[in-house]
Structure formats: C-alpha cells, structure tokens
Write an enzyme that holds these catalytic residues in place. Structure first.
Site, PDB file in Angstrom:
ATOM      1  N   GLY A 135       0.712  -4.318  10.049  1.00 48.66           N
ATOM      2  CA  GLY A 135       0.204  -4.514   8.684  1.00 48.66           C
ATOM      3  C   GLY A 135       1.226  -5.253   7.839  1.00 48.66           C
ATOM      4  N   GLY A 162       0.495  -7.082   4.323  1.00 48.73           N
ATOM      5  CA  GLY A 162      -0.132  -6.354   3.226  1.00 48.73           C
ATOM      6  C   GLY A 162       0.829  -6.197   2.056  1.00 48.73           C
ATOM      7  CD  GLN A 163       0.741  -3.134  -3.396  1.00 49.09           C
ATOM      8  OE1 GLN A 163       0.013  -2.230  -2.976  1.00 49.09           O
ATOM      9  NE2 GLN A 163       1.180  -3.165  -4.638  1.00 49.09           N
ATOM     10  CG  ASP A 213      -1.581  -8.011   8.917  1.00 52.29           C
ATOM     11  OD1 ASP A 213      -2.804  -7.841   9.083  1.00 52.29           O
ATOM     12  OD2 ASP A 213      -0.964  -7.572   7.935  1.00 52.29           O
ATOM     13  CG  ASP A 248      -7.583  -4.795  15.848  1.00 51.33           C
ATOM     14  OD1 ASP A 248      -7.083  -3.716  15.464  1.00 51.33           O
ATOM     15  OD2 ASP A 248      -8.792  -5.062  15.758  1.00 51.33           O
ATOM     16  CE1 TYR A 300      -5.248   5.180   2.575  1.00 51.59           C
ATOM     17  CE2 TYR A 300      -5.053   6.387   0.510  1.00 51.59           C
ATOM     18  CZ  TYR A 300      -4.512   5.542   1.455  1.00 51.59           C
ATOM     19  OH  TYR A 300      -3.239   5.041   1.283  1.00 51.59           O
ATOM     20  CE  LYS A 308      -2.756   6.706   4.561  1.00 46.05           C
ATOM     21  NZ  LYS A 308      -1.846   5.941   5.404  1.00 46.05           N
TER      22      LYS A 308
HETATM   23  P1  NAD Z   1      -2.534  -3.257   2.540  1.00 50.04           P
HETATM   24  O1  NAD Z   1      -4.011  -3.065   2.563  1.00 50.04           O
HETATM   25  O2  NAD Z   1      -1.974  -4.136   1.484  1.00 50.04           O
HETATM   26  O3  NAD Z   1      -2.040  -3.819   3.934  1.00 50.04           O
HETATM   27  C1  NAD Z   1      -2.489  -3.266   5.144  1.00 50.04           C
HETATM   28  C2  NAD Z   1      -2.397  -4.345   6.198  1.00 50.04           C
HETATM   29  O4  NAD Z   1      -2.901  -3.800   7.406  1.00 50.04           O
HETATM   30  C3  NAD Z   1      -3.241  -5.594   5.875  1.00 50.04           C
HETATM   31  O5  NAD Z   1      -2.427  -6.750   5.893  1.00 50.04           O
HETATM   32  C4  NAD Z   1      -4.295  -5.625   6.977  1.00 50.04           C
HETATM   33  O6  NAD Z   1      -4.620  -6.942   7.426  1.00 50.04           O
HETATM   34  C5  NAD Z   1      -3.611  -4.821   8.070  1.00 50.04           C
HETATM   35  N1  NAD Z   1      -4.569  -4.208   8.995  1.00 50.04           N
HETATM   36  C6  NAD Z   1      -5.711  -3.547   8.697  1.00 50.04           C
HETATM   37  N2  NAD Z   1      -6.316  -3.161   9.821  1.00 50.04           N
HETATM   38  C7  NAD Z   1      -5.533  -3.562  10.842  1.00 50.04           C
HETATM   39  C8  NAD Z   1      -5.618  -3.457  12.251  1.00 50.04           C
HETATM   40  N3  NAD Z   1      -6.667  -2.868  12.847  1.00 50.04           N
HETATM   41  N4  NAD Z   1      -4.622  -3.984  12.988  1.00 50.04           N
HETATM   42  C9  NAD Z   1      -3.570  -4.617  12.429  1.00 50.04           C
HETATM   43  N5  NAD Z   1      -3.439  -4.754  11.088  1.00 50.04           N
HETATM   44  C10 NAD Z   1      -4.413  -4.232  10.321  1.00 50.04           C
HETATM   45  O7  NAD Z   1      -1.871  -1.817   2.514  1.00 50.04           O
HETATM   46  P2  NAD Z   1      -0.441  -1.401   1.928  1.00 50.04           P
HETATM   47  O8  NAD Z   1      -0.635  -1.111   0.500  1.00 50.04           O
HETATM   48  O9  NAD Z   1       0.583  -2.352   2.353  1.00 50.04           O
HETATM   49  O10 NAD Z   1      -0.269   0.013   2.645  1.00 50.04           O
HETATM   50  C11 NAD Z   1       0.499   0.184   3.825  1.00 50.04           C
HETATM   51  C12 NAD Z   1       0.525   1.664   4.146  1.00 50.04           C
HETATM   52  O11 NAD Z   1       1.070   2.390   3.026  1.00 50.04           O
HETATM   53  C13 NAD Z   1      -0.838   2.276   4.423  1.00 50.04           C
HETATM   54  O12 NAD Z   1      -0.709   3.289   5.391  1.00 50.04           O
HETATM   55  C14 NAD Z   1      -1.202   2.910   3.089  1.00 50.04           C
HETATM   56  O13 NAD Z   1      -2.099   3.971   3.260  1.00 50.04           O
HETATM   57  C15 NAD Z   1       0.150   3.384   2.611  1.00 50.04           C
HETATM   58  N6  NAD Z   1       0.198   3.570   1.167  1.00 50.04           N
HETATM   59  C16 NAD Z   1       0.114   2.502   0.321  1.00 50.04           C
HETATM   60  C17 NAD Z   1       0.145   2.719  -1.048  1.00 50.04           C
HETATM   61  C18 NAD Z   1       0.052   1.586  -2.019  1.00 50.04           C
HETATM   62  O14 NAD Z   1      -0.065   1.835  -3.241  1.00 50.04           O
HETATM   63  N7  NAD Z   1       0.133   0.334  -1.581  1.00 50.04           N
HETATM   64  C19 NAD Z   1       0.252   4.015  -1.541  1.00 50.04           C
HETATM   65  C20 NAD Z   1       0.293   5.083  -0.654  1.00 50.04           C
HETATM   66  C21 NAD Z   1       0.295   4.841   0.707  1.00 50.04           C
HETATM   67  C1  AKB Z   2      -4.744   3.806  -2.938  1.00 48.11           C
HETATM   68  O1  AKB Z   2      -5.004   3.810  -4.161  1.00 48.11           O
HETATM   69  O2  AKB Z   2      -5.584   3.920  -2.033  1.00 48.11           O
HETATM   70  C2  AKB Z   2      -3.284   3.692  -2.538  1.00 48.11           C
HETATM   71  C3  AKB Z   2      -2.695   5.061  -2.395  1.00 48.11           C
HETATM   72  C4  AKB Z   2      -2.223   5.779  -3.572  1.00 48.11           C
HETATM   73  O3  AKB Z   2      -2.627   5.574  -1.311  1.00 48.11           O
HETATM   74  N1  AKB Z   2      -2.599   2.893  -3.501  1.00 48.11           N
END
Ligand code: NAD
Ligand code: AKB
Length: 323
Positions: free
Chosen positions: A8, A11-12, A34, A52, A141, A145
């Site tokens: 991933g 992603g963010q 990714d 994937d 979700y 988790k």
């Molecule tokens: P995001 O959605 O920005 O990025 C996730 C990435 O995973 C994407 O680039 C997507 O293309 C990739 N992806 C999705 N399915 C896939 C697959 N089958 N195989 C390979 N890649 C795949 O998410 P994020 O915000 O970067 O979050 C990363 C982790 O942190 C996640 O587990 C999320 O639950 C956790 N998280 C994020 C936040 C937040 O605010 N950003 C908060 C709490 C937890």
């Molecule tokens: C969401 O809103 O789904 C994420 C998180 C808090 O896990 N930013």
C-alpha cells in the site's frame, strides 16, 4: 532494519513512510509495492513493484527475491469505502493481512500492521479510552481492525512472528490525499480553505475525534519498529494520539491564518454514524511508557505547517499545469 517491503506504498501513509524509510535506511533497501493502477501514476525513483496482496505467490516471491526481513503492511480499505462495500473490504483487509502474516512466518520477517481508532465501538467509553478495554466496533472496517489486532497477537504468541502496530487516529497530510475514510474532512478542509476560502463539512461541528499530523504518524511507525522489544508489554495496537479536535475547532484555527474562511455543514448520515461510533479520544499512556511515544504537533503547530506546505504545493501544481 535490513531489507524492507512496504505494501500500500502509494496511499496516504505509504507515500510518506516509504520516502522516510528510504532516507533513513537507503533507497535500495526499501521496496515499494501497491496495486498496478497506483504504480502507473508514481514518479518515485526507488524500486516499485505492482502486486495485489491477495496474490500470495507473487508477494512471497518478492519477499524471497529481495531478501526482505521487515514489512510495513499498509494495504487496506478504509472506513467509508468499507461501509459501502463490506464484503469487498472484509476480503481485502483480512485476505491481505493473512497472506502477510503467513509470508512473515515463512520468511522470518518482522511486521508493522496499523490498526485504528475505528477498532472501538459504541460500547467503548467515549473519553480517555484505555489501552485494554471493550472494543466491539459496529463498522466493517472496525471489525477487520479488531480481527487484525487479534490475528497479529496470535501470530506472535503461536509462531513468534515479531508483529507490532499502533491504533492510528485520523491522519492529516498534504502530500497524498486520503483514501476514503471518515476523517478525510480534516484534510479536505485545508485544501478548500486555501483554494476557495470555504468548506462544506459532512460531519457535525462538534464531532470530536483523535487526529495526528503525518510526521508524527511516520515517527510512530519507525520508532515502534526500532525499539528493543524487551520493553514491550503490548506489541500490537498501541493507542496513540496527538490531539482530539472537532470541525469547528479546526476551522477556528485556520481562521487565524485565513480570517475570511467560512465553514458550513451538510451532514453525510453514513460518515456521521461511523464517527459517532468512535471515541472522542484515546489514552496513549501505554505507548508513552513502553516506547517513549511523544507527538510533536498539536492543532496550532500542525495548522501552521499544513497551510504553509500545502500552499506551496498548490502553487507549484498550478504553475506546472500552466506550463
Ligand atoms: P490509503 O487508502 O491511502 O492507502 C492504501 C493503499 O493500499 C492504496 O494505495 C491502495 O492502492 C492499496 N491497496 C488496496 N488494496 C490493495 C491490495 N489488495 N493489494 C495491494 N495494495 C492494495 O490508506 P492509508 O491511509 O495509507 O492507510 C494505511 C493503513 O493505515 C491502513 O491499514 C489503514 O487502515 C491505517 N490507518 C490509516 C489512517 C488514516 O487516517 N490514514 C488512520 C488509521 C489507520
Ligand atoms: C478512516 O477514517 O477510515 C481512517 C481511520 C481513522 O482509520 N482515517
């Protein structure tokens, strides 16, 4: 750390974590992966591979080929998208994590797996949520988790896989847009303040949630993976937070820099109900005690930095699009 794999990675979080890991451990030691469609739009100079995470064989081959010994597993579906497509979210979030855990077991990799404030639910106390407490989330979700937290604990106890993780709050950043969560408003609000001086928020003005600026989130992941595990009582799902804020508080802080900024509210029932099922704020004292967790950015410091960096970014994108 030796050879690192990030899933991933575009992603963010992944886009910034990959860069931070490359700066710290060397460009050649961090392999970004990714889904293919994400990689097509990447301009990153290090190794980036399309995979994937549901494809066990390809992932396992990459880990063996590059001699990976540490995985940051970020591939996931976030809360709002997961609630629209719950079956898809279960398959991706649990299927990918199971593959990563099995690959980590077979190849003796250490792994970082983030959980979320979404792992809590309406039966959890609303303020100062303790590290170990009732969870029982009501979103798909959140269910993935909690299941992920338990599965990581299981692989550590049963197979001695070195699993570690934090419960991230909503993350605020300017480099990569968030991927479909409930807390995305806290990023959008800064873009709209700079671009249009007005934001229409889909959550109610007094909805309090834990939030964190991305540099602190990156620091948390790297610090936790670097700490000597002998000091850890917990391993996975450490509560961490930097601030508990509402839309009206972020708007008020933005107005200190952009006085004409206005906020209106047009509530999205789905995302409001998800936010209402999460706590206002977590108690992160276990992370502070066990691995010296200490965030640098509060709302004021984050807003100042976010507006300045995002403004520069938007200006350079505007210049780029004219050229
Ligand atoms: P995001 O959605 O920005 O990025 C996730 C990435 O995973 C994407 O680039 C997507 O293309 C990739 N992806 C999705 N399915 C896939 C697959 N089958 N195989 C390979 N890649 C795949 O998410 P994020 O915000 O970067 O979050 C990363 C982790 O942190 C996640 O587990 C999320 O639950 C956790 N998280 C994020 C936040 C937040 O605010 N950003 C908060 C709490 C937890
Ligand atoms: C969401 O809103 O789904 C994420 C998180 C808090 O896990 N930013």
């Amino acid at each position: 750390m030796g050879k690192i794999l990030v899933t991933g990675a575009f992603g963010q979080i992944g886009s910034e974590l990959t860069q931070a890991l490359r700066e710290k451990y060397g460009l050649e030691n961090v392999i970004a992966t990714d889904l293919k469609r994400k990689l097509d739009s990447s301009h990153d100079s290090g190794i980036a591979l399309p995979v994937d995470c549901l494809d066990f064989d390809t992932l396992n081959k990459i880990v063996k080929t590059y001699g990976i010994d540490c995985i940051f597993h970020l591939a996931s579906i976030l809360s709002a998208v997961a609630e629209e497509k719950p079956q898809f979210a279960w398959n991706v979030n649990m299927g990918c994590l199971y593959n990563i855990l099995e690959i980590a077991r077979e190849n003796k990799c250490r792994i970082f797996v983030p959980s979320s404030i979404a792992s809590f639910g309406p039966l959890t106390q609303i303020n100062d949520v303790p590290q170990d407490t009732t969870q029982r989330p009501t979103t798909m979700y959140g269910i993935t988790k909690v299941a992920g937290e338990l599965l990581c604990d299981y692989y550590y106890k049963k197979y001695k896989v070195d699993t570690r993780g934090v419960r991230y709050p909503g993350l605020i950043s300017y480099k990569t847009l968030p991927g479909g969560g409930t807390t995305d408003y806290a990023v959008e609000i800064y873009y709209e303040a700079l671009l249009h001086k007005k934001y229409v928020c889909y959550l109610e003005e007094k909805t309090y949630l834990d939030m964190m600026y991305m540099p602190d989130a990156i620091k948390a992941a790297i610090d936790l993976m670097e700490v000597d595990s002998s000091g850890l009582c917990h391993r996975n799902a450490f509560n961490i937070t930097a601030m508990s804020v509402s839309p009206e508080e972020i708007a008020a802080e933005i107005r200190k820099t952009i006085p004409e900024f206005t906020i209106e509210y047009n509530i999205d029932p789905l995302r409001q109900s998800i936010a209402d099922s999460w706590p206002n704020n977590l108690d992160d004292s276990a992370a502070k005690e066990e691995w010296s967790w200490n965030p640098e950015y509060d709302l004021q410091a984050m807003t100042k930095d976010m507006l300045s960096k995002l403004s520069d970014k938007l200006k350079s994108e505007a210049i780029f699009s004219i050229k």
